[in-house]
Design an enzyme around this catalytic site. Structure first.
Site, PDB file in Angstrom:
ATOM      1  CD  GLU A 161      -4.599   6.882  -6.193  1.00  0.00           C
ATOM      2  OE1 GLU A 161      -3.416   6.975  -6.586  1.00  0.00           O
ATOM      3  OE2 GLU A 161      -5.025   5.901  -5.541  1.00  0.00           O
ATOM      4  NE  ARG A 179       0.436   7.540 -14.092  1.00  0.00           N
ATOM      5  CZ  ARG A 179      -0.341   6.730 -13.379  1.00  0.00           C
ATOM      6  NH1 ARG A 179      -0.088   6.529 -12.090  1.00  0.00           N
ATOM      7  NH2 ARG A 179      -1.363   6.106 -13.945  1.00  0.00           N
ATOM      8  CE  LYS A 220      -0.124   3.439  -4.571  1.00  0.00           C
ATOM      9  NZ  LYS A 220       0.009   4.621  -5.464  1.00  0.00           N
TER      10      LYS A 220
END
Length: 208
Positions: free
Chosen positions: A41, A45, A129
């Site tokens: 994943e 960022r 999630k």
């Protein structure tokens, strides 16, 4: 073709990666694959996230790749164009979720309370999630949610070698997201052997 949930359940642990240099993407992917963790994943960022995903996808077409920390529809489009299998967001943003649904792209939005779970279910989502997992009550909170709602979860945030088993033992948990085996500092310095060691230990622990 395997569904996203089947692949999550197969992998059990998804490495959550912040990568600063596109040139590190393929070597990192190679280390992950070589040590039994052919998934990633890649979080948005960092500025090179989309390019890193493109490089991984080009080098390893069958790798299970997601884009994380997706906050906007523009980022979602970048991730889709880069060739991801799924998208992950830290929170539940109906606009981003609907955009991904419209594009036919699986999305796993972050939730940590009953109201958000119900909003996600209302949009047809069945895999969520649980984030941030530990600060949100950890295993006890997740068990309370899974007792009520017929959805699957991917806990992320504070998951570590000491507690991952307690999460994976919850029937509604497909996989966990973790960072400890792919520290950004090791990626930046190209310490592939050490990353490989951490990955192989993590894989051995979840499959014991």
């Amino acid at each position: 073709m395997s569904t996203m949930n089947q692949l999550l359940a197969k992998h059990k642990l998804i490495p959550v990666i912040a990568i600063n240099k596109t040139a590190d993407a393929v070597p990192l992917a190679q280390v992950l694959i070589d040590n039994g963790m052919p998934s990633a994943e890649v979080t948005f960022r960092t500025e090179c996230a989309a390019d890193a995903i493109k490089a991984m996808r080009s080098a390893f077409p069958s790798m299970f790749i997601g884009a994380g920390t997706i906050l906007t529809t523009e980022q979602a489009d970048q991730a889709i164009d880069a060739g991801v299998n799924f998208i992950v967001s830290p929170g539940f943003n109906p606009k981003v979720v609907q955009h991904c649904i419209d594009k036919g792209m699986p999305i796993i939005p972050g939730v940590n309370n009953p109201s958000l779970v119900e909003q996600a279910m209302e949009m047809g989502l069945k895999t969520l999630k649980f984030f941030p997992a530990e600060p949100s009550g950890g295993v006890n909170m997740l068990k309370a949610l899974t007792a009520v709602y017929p959805v699957k979860f991917m806990p992320t945030g504070g998951v570590n070698p000491d507690n991952i088993d307690t999460y994976l033992n919850i029937p509604a948990v497909l996989a966990c997201g973790g960072t400890w085996m792919v520290p950004t500092s090791l990626i930046d310095s190209g310490q592939w052997d050490e990353i490989g060691r951490l990955v192989s230990v993590a894989v051995a622990n979840i499959n014991k």
